[in-house]
Design an enzyme around this catalytic site. Structure first.
Site, PDB file in Angstrom:
ATOM      1  N   CYS A   3       0.856  -1.196   0.000  1.00  0.00           N
ATOM      2  CA  CYS A   3       0.000   0.000   0.000  1.00  0.00           C
ATOM      3  C   CYS A   3       0.884   1.234   0.000  1.00  0.00           C
ATOM      4  O   CYS A   3       1.684   1.443   0.919  1.00  0.00           O
ATOM      5  CB  CYS A   3      -0.922  -0.006   1.212  1.00  0.00           C
ATOM      6  N   CYS A   6       0.551   3.425   3.108  1.00  0.00           N
ATOM      7  CA  CYS A   6       1.210   2.831   4.278  1.00  0.00           C
ATOM      8  C   CYS A   6       2.713   3.099   4.204  1.00  0.00           C
ATOM      9  O   CYS A   6       3.344   3.433   5.215  1.00  0.00           O
ATOM     10  CB  CYS A   6       0.938   1.334   4.355  1.00  0.00           C
ATOM     11  N   ASP A  29      -0.353  16.624  -1.882  1.00  0.00           N
ATOM     12  CA  ASP A  29      -0.650  15.735  -3.005  1.00  0.00           C
ATOM     13  C   ASP A  29       0.390  15.942  -4.105  1.00  0.00           C
ATOM     14  O   ASP A  29       0.775  17.069  -4.426  1.00  0.00           O
ATOM     15  CB  ASP A  29      -2.059  16.025  -3.537  1.00  0.00           C
ATOM     16  N   HIS A  45      -3.773   1.259   8.485  1.00  0.00           N
ATOM     17  CA  HIS A  45      -4.462   1.076   7.207  1.00  0.00           C
ATOM     18  C   HIS A  45      -5.966   0.892   7.386  1.00  0.00           C
ATOM     19  O   HIS A  45      -6.416   0.011   8.108  1.00  0.00           O
ATOM     20  CB  HIS A  45      -3.890  -0.139   6.474  1.00  0.00           C
ATOM     21  N   ASN A  85     -12.810  10.301  -1.647  1.00  0.00           N
ATOM     22  CA  ASN A  85     -13.357   9.447  -2.701  1.00  0.00           C
ATOM     23  C   ASN A  85     -13.399   8.013  -2.196  1.00  0.00           C
ATOM     24  O   ASN A  85     -12.417   7.524  -1.626  1.00  0.00           O
ATOM     25  CB  ASN A  85     -12.498   9.549  -3.968  1.00  0.00           C
ATOM     26  N   HIS A  96      -6.302   3.391   0.496  1.00  0.00           N
ATOM     27  CA  HIS A  96      -5.978   3.666   1.907  1.00  0.00           C
ATOM     28  C   HIS A  96      -6.720   4.966   2.207  1.00  0.00           C
ATOM     29  O   HIS A  96      -6.501   5.976   1.514  1.00  0.00           O
ATOM     30  CB  HIS A  96      -4.461   3.811   2.073  1.00  0.00           C
ATOM     31  N   HIS A  98      -8.130   8.371   2.823  1.00  0.00           N
ATOM     32  CA  HIS A  98      -7.480   9.680   2.838  1.00  0.00           C
ATOM     33  C   HIS A  98      -8.507  10.762   2.631  1.00  0.00           C
ATOM     34  O   HIS A  98      -9.507  10.570   1.931  1.00  0.00           O
ATOM     35  CB  HIS A  98      -6.377   9.778   1.782  1.00  0.00           C
ATOM     36  N   HIS A 100      -8.852  14.549   1.233  1.00  0.00           N
ATOM     37  CA  HIS A 100      -8.252  15.656   0.487  1.00  0.00           C
ATOM     38  C   HIS A 100      -8.702  16.958   1.157  1.00  0.00           C
ATOM     39  O   HIS A 100      -9.896  17.137   1.429  1.00  0.00           O
ATOM     40  CB  HIS A 100      -8.767  15.699  -0.954  1.00  0.00           C
TER      41      HIS A 100
END
Ligand code: 5GP
Ligand code: ZN
Length: 112
Positions: A3, A6, A29, A45, A85, A96, A98, A100
């Site tokens: 991942c 990770c 990003d 995770h 998303n 994983h 996240h 934004h």
């Protein structure tokens, strides 16, 4: 597990860090969609928002407690948008969890 986030959380892959503590990492990003584009991840995770449950939700709560601080550190001084998303219809590309944080400009009204 293979991942990428990770590996970023472990420091095995470098990132432009904005904030870090025992539970989370915030980093810029690699392909920013706005002048401020920070990703916040739990270090443990979790595959997506669809995998949040009563066992792991404390990590998510901690992230949201820190998001105002992280957004300011990232440079979003006039508001920001938080997006996660989840799954194929939302075009999740990294499995994983996240969040934004987007800002630094007037964002479009439309979200989908
Ligand atoms: P998603 O499409 O899953 O919502 O968002 C994944 C995001 O991770 C994308 O915006 C993409 O640019 C970013 N990303 C993918 N790989 C890396 C990486 O190795 N480093 C950083 N900093 N961002 C990445
Ligand atoms: Zn992971």
């Amino acid at each position: 597990m293979d991942c990428i986030f990770c590996k970023i959380a472990e420091g095995a892959i470098p990132s432009s860090k904005v904030y870090e503590d025992d539970d989370m990492l915030a980093f810029r990003d690699i392909n920013p969609q706005a002048p401020v584009h920070v990703l916040v991840i739990p270090k443990k995770h979790i595959a997506s928002a669809d995998e949040i449950n009563e066992t792991n939700s404390a990590a998510v709560a901690k992230i949201f407690e820190k998001i105002p601080h992280i957004a300011k550190l990232g440079g979003a001084v006039n508001g920001y948008r938080i997006i996660s998303n989840c799954g194929p219809d939302a075009c999740q590309s990294v499995p994983h969890l996240h969040f934004h944080i987007l800002g630094g400009k007037q964002l479009p009204e439309s979200m989908g």
